[in-house]
Enzyme design. Sequence first.
Site, short mmCIF file in Angstrom:
data_model
loop_
_atom_site.label_atom_id
_atom_site.label_comp_id
_atom_site.label_asym_id
_atom_site.label_seq_id
_atom_site.Cartn_x
_atom_site.Cartn_y
_atom_site.Cartn_z
N THR A 44 1.70 3.44 -2.20
CA THR A 44 1.58 4.58 -3.21
C THR A 44 0.89 5.83 -2.98
O THR A 44 0.90 6.75 -3.51
CB THR A 44 1.18 3.76 -4.64
N ASN B 152 1.66 -2.14 5.42
CA ASN B 152 0.92 -0.98 5.52
C ASN B 152 -0.59 -1.13 4.92
O ASN B 152 -1.42 -0.17 5.44
CB ASN B 152 1.66 0.14 4.98
N ALA C 220 -10.46 -6.89 13.09
CA ALA C 220 -9.17 -7.57 12.14
C ALA C 220 -7.96 -7.00 12.56
O ALA C 220 -6.93 -7.99 12.75
CB ALA C 220 -9.47 -7.05 10.65
N GLY D 10 0.74 -1.30 0.14
CA GLY D 10 0.04 -0.09 0.03
C GLY D 10 0.71 1.24 0.00
O GLY D 10 0.44 2.33 0.61
N TYR E 249 -13.33 -3.74 11.12
CA TYR E 249 -11.81 -3.29 11.02
C TYR E 249 -11.34 -3.56 12.38
O TYR E 249 -10.05 -3.89 12.32
CB TYR E 249 -11.94 -1.68 10.44
#
Length: 257
Positions: free
Chosen positions: A16, A82, A153, A14, A150
Site C-alpha cells: 500500500t 515486500n 534477518a 506491504g 535488520y
Amino acid sequence: MNKTLLGKVALVTGGTKGIGKSIADKLQALGANVIVAARTKPQENLDDRHFIAADLLDSESGENIAKEVIEKYGKINIIVNNAGANLSPSGGYSTLNDEHWKNELELNLMSAIRINKAFLPAMIDSRNGVIINISTGVAKQPLWDLTMAYSTAKAALNMYSKALANEIGSKGVRVNVVSPGMVNTPLMADFIENIATSNKTTKEQVAENLINQVGIPLNRMAETEEVANLVAFLVSDDAKYINGANYLIDGGSLPTV
C-alpha cells in the site's frame, strides 16, 4: 504497455505504500489481478485492487491470506514478499534486546516463510509460480550502527530463498531475491527525519551523509518505480530461466562483484 501478465494473480505484501505500492502498480499495469496485504488500508483509492488486512507478525496470517486468495481467484501465480522494515534502534549490539531481534526476524524473515508455505501447494499443483522475496543490500554489507538486526534477518531471508529455489525449481516454481539499496520511500523519509531531529541538523544533510556513508556511485537514492521495474521483469516469462538469484539494485554501492 504490453499486458504481459494478463490473467495472472499476484500478491504483494506491504503493497500500500513505498516499494510495495510501486510494485503493485506495475504488475497491475501489466495486466495482473493484484492483491495487496497490509496492516491497514490506506485512505487513497487502491484502483479496485483486492485488499486484505493482515498483521504479518501473526503466525496465522499466511494461512488466512492464502485461504482468502485461493477461494476468490482459485490460483496464485506471483508472490512478492515486500513487507519488511528496520524496526530496531541504532547504536549496535548493546542497544538491541531480545524483543528487537524477535521483531526483526518475525517481520523480515518469518512473514515471507509463512506466506510462501501457505501458497506453495497451489503453485506446485499448477506447476506455475514465481516468488520474489524483497531483501536489502545491507544483508551483504551491514551498517552495524544502524541495521545490525535488520541485516541479519534479511541475510537469513537470502539463504532461505536460495534453499527454496533449489527445492522447488523442478516443480515449476521459481524463487528470486531483489535487494534494493537506499530507496526514496516514506519509511526512508521518516528514518532520515528522526536522525536529523536527534542530531539537530537538516534532512538534506542527513541524506547526503548517508549516501556518502553507504558509498553510492550514482550519488542518489533509487526511486520505487526502478525497483518495481526489476520485479516486473523477474516475474515475467522473459526471466523464466532465472532462479535462485539475488539481484542488487543499489546504484553500485556494494564494493564487490
